[in-house]
Design an enzyme around this catalytic site. Sequence first.
Site, PDB file in Angstrom:
ATOM      1  N   ASN A   1       3.573  -4.414 -10.452  1.00 16.94           N
ATOM      2  CA  ASN A   1       2.700  -4.932 -11.140  1.00 16.94           C
ATOM      3  C   ASN A   1       1.569  -4.048 -11.639  1.00 16.94           C
ATOM      4  O   ASN A   1       1.094  -3.264 -11.217  1.00 16.94           O
ATOM      5  CB  ASN A   1       2.112  -6.279 -10.812  1.00 16.94           C
ATOM      6  CG  ASN A   1       2.566  -7.534 -10.568  1.00 16.94           C
ATOM      7  OD1 ASN A   1       3.246  -7.720 -11.697  1.00 16.94           O
ATOM      8  ND2 ASN A   1       2.849  -8.377  -9.813  1.00 16.94           N
TER       9      ASN A   1
ATOM     10  N   HIS B   1       4.940 -11.720 -17.496  1.00 13.50           N
ATOM     11  CA  HIS B   1       5.025 -11.952 -16.125  1.00 13.50           C
ATOM     12  C   HIS B   1       3.610 -12.510 -15.399  1.00 13.50           C
ATOM     13  O   HIS B   1       2.935 -11.471 -15.096  1.00 13.50           O
ATOM     14  CB  HIS B   1       5.631 -11.037 -15.043  1.00 13.50           C
ATOM     15  CG  HIS B   1       5.396 -11.516 -13.537  1.00 13.50           C
ATOM     16  ND1 HIS B   1       6.061 -12.579 -13.120  1.00 13.50           N
ATOM     17  CD2 HIS B   1       5.065 -10.649 -12.457  1.00 13.50           C
ATOM     18  CE1 HIS B   1       6.018 -12.517 -11.821  1.00 13.50           C
ATOM     19  NE2 HIS B   1       5.475 -11.545 -11.404  1.00 13.50           N
TER      20      HIS B   1
HETATM   21  O1  TXD Z   1       7.896 -10.129 -10.107  1.00 14.47           O
HETATM   22  C1  TXD Z   1       7.439  -8.907  -9.902  1.00 14.47           C
HETATM   23  N1  TXD Z   1       7.527  -7.962 -10.687  1.00 14.47           N
HETATM   24  C2  TXD Z   1       6.290  -8.876  -8.843  1.00 14.47           C
HETATM   25  C3  TXD Z   1       5.766  -7.685  -8.763  1.00 14.47           C
HETATM   26  C4  TXD Z   1       6.594  -9.869  -7.531  1.00 14.47           C
HETATM   27  C5  TXD Z   1       5.937  -9.596  -6.339  1.00 14.47           C
HETATM   28  C6  TXD Z   1       5.202  -8.105  -6.096  1.00 14.47           C
HETATM   29  N2  TXD Z   1       4.934  -7.381  -7.347  1.00 14.47           N
HETATM   30  C7  TXD Z   1       4.432  -6.032  -7.331  1.00 14.47           C
HETATM   31  O2  TXD Z   1       5.371  -5.217  -6.499  1.00 14.47           O
HETATM   32  C8  TXD Z   1       3.167  -5.836  -6.472  1.00 14.47           C
HETATM   33  O3  TXD Z   1       1.907  -6.366  -7.126  1.00 14.47           O
HETATM   34  C9  TXD Z   1       2.964  -4.246  -6.256  1.00 14.47           C
HETATM   35  O4  TXD Z   1       2.689  -3.547  -7.297  1.00 14.47           O
HETATM   36  C10 TXD Z   1       4.664  -4.031  -6.042  1.00 14.47           C
HETATM   37  C11 TXD Z   1       5.164  -3.798  -4.460  1.00 14.47           C
HETATM   38  O5  TXD Z   1       4.847  -4.960  -3.832  1.00 14.47           O
HETATM   39  P1  TXD Z   1       5.050  -4.589  -2.306  1.00 14.47           P
HETATM   40  O6  TXD Z   1       4.677  -5.956  -1.581  1.00 14.47           O
HETATM   41  O7  TXD Z   1       6.355  -3.994  -1.812  1.00 14.47           O
HETATM   42  O8  TXD Z   1       3.841  -3.883  -1.836  1.00 14.47           O
HETATM   43  P2  TXD Z   1       3.670  -2.832  -0.611  1.00 14.47           P
HETATM   44  O9  TXD Z   1       4.110  -3.436   0.533  1.00 14.47           O
HETATM   45  O10 TXD Z   1       2.232  -2.368  -0.674  1.00 14.47           O
HETATM   46  O11 TXD Z   1       4.590  -1.719  -1.104  1.00 14.47           O
HETATM   47  C12 TXD Z   1       4.321  -0.621  -1.879  1.00 14.47           C
HETATM   48  C13 TXD Z   1       4.484   0.576  -1.276  1.00 14.47           C
HETATM   49  C14 TXD Z   1       3.960   1.200  -0.263  1.00 14.47           C
HETATM   50  O12 TXD Z   1       4.852   1.308   0.760  1.00 14.47           O
HETATM   51  C15 TXD Z   1       3.158   2.423  -0.522  1.00 14.47           C
HETATM   52  O13 TXD Z   1       3.094   3.422   0.234  1.00 14.47           O
HETATM   53  C16 TXD Z   1       4.025   3.183  -1.812  1.00 14.47           C
HETATM   54  O14 TXD Z   1       4.382   1.553  -2.350  1.00 14.47           O
HETATM   55  N3  TXD Z   1       3.329   3.683  -2.640  1.00 14.47           N
HETATM   56  C17 TXD Z   1       4.064   4.696  -3.038  1.00 14.47           C
HETATM   57  N4  TXD Z   1       5.499   5.040  -3.234  1.00 14.47           N
HETATM   58  C18 TXD Z   1       5.772   6.204  -3.934  1.00 14.47           C
HETATM   59  N5  TXD Z   1       5.004   6.872  -4.908  1.00 14.47           N
HETATM   60  C19 TXD Z   1       3.627   6.394  -4.701  1.00 14.47           C
HETATM   61  N6  TXD Z   1       2.729   7.347  -5.891  1.00 14.47           N
HETATM   62  C20 TXD Z   1       3.145   5.591  -4.274  1.00 14.47           C
HETATM   63  N7  TXD Z   1       1.981   4.639  -4.044  1.00 14.47           N
HETATM   64  C21 TXD Z   1       2.007   3.820  -3.077  1.00 14.47           C
END
Ligand code: TXD
Length: 317
Positions: free
Chosen positions: A121, A176
């Site tokens: 998001n 969204h």
């Molecule tokens: O309908 C939709 N599109 C939405 C999207 C529905 C629900 C959640 N929405 C979004 O998905 C939410 O606002 C977040 O932007 C993402 C991911 O949600 P999630 O609940 O999975 O977040 P987490 O549990 O914090 O996981 C994010 C992971 C975490 O493990 C971080 O270490 C990792 O992202 N992260 C990265 N991975 C790779 N590269 C980079 N730079 C990075 N930064 C953080």
Amino acid sequence: MARNKIALVGAGNIGGTLALLAGLKELGDIVLFDIVDGVPQGKGLDIAQASPVEGFDASVTGSSDYSALAGADVVIVTAGIPRKPGMSRDDLIGTNTKVMKAVGEGIKNNCPNAFVICITNPLDVMVGVLRDACGLPHEKVVGMAGVLDSARFRLFLAEEFGVSVEDVTAFVLGGHGDTMVPLTRYSTVAGIPVPDLIAMGWTSQEKIDAIVQRTRDGGAEIVGLLKTGSAFYAPASSAIAMAESYLKDKKRVLPCAAYVKGAYGLDGLYVGVPVVIGAGGVERIVEISLNADEKAMFDHSVGAVRALNEVVVKLGL
Ligand code: TXD
């Protein structure tokens, strides 16, 4: 024939659920990627250890090195920070834009032939930033939001009508978020449009209006309950449905954030519209006719997406 390969960039709440669902559905080998070293490896190993019990054959591994994405057929991106109570999806723009640029580079360098599904998001903006960063064709980069929003809408309608969720279809258009456009006219129970169900006395306009608003607020309702993060089970299921339609060339008609140029009078913008997803990625944009009210709501939603895109430009990100 070699198994498909599914790469999950972001091994957090949604990423881990994606990995388990992809395993249970035996969609292919799975690699989790995250910058927090250990988390992708730990979740990968844990899910692999479920495979003898669940009966699926797949390699499930984790890595914090982008080379692990090599040759992926599908990449599902959840990397970034989720919302906390009081935060809007738009508050995430600065941080998550930078993340999308890094992820885009990783995809460009390791799996340029993949079908990319963005979840991070604010989705309507992040999918465009990711597409530009990875440089893949527009039809191979899509955002997941509409499948989740229509799933919420379908659940609330099924509960209202006392029917199986399987027989409720629902349409949402647009961004969204608060400006999403749930289309009651194109939502049905077994093909019977919702307006007809109102006329048949199954419900009232007021109840349907309340369901529409609850759908718009669907994400915030869960954020408010969880307090520590946002929804992740239904988002994961929604993205897997899109991935499966690509991998199996199912040609499903699904509401997704797709690049629209020409249809709906748009000149090239990612926004939620119905699309056909098959082996070619987004194979067709379905341009449904909108009445004056629906068009006004859709235009308002497009305006909100454009405004968010402007924020990214202004921030010089
Ligand atoms: O309908 C939709 N599109 C939405 C999207 C529905 C629900 C959640 N929405 C979004 O998905 C939410 O606002 C977040 O932007 C993402 C991911 O949600 P999630 O609940 O999975 O977040 P987490 O549990 O914090 O996981 C994010 C992971 C975490 O493990 C971080 O270490 C990792 O992202 N992260 C990265 N991975 C790779 N590269 C980079 N730079 C990075 N930064 C953080």
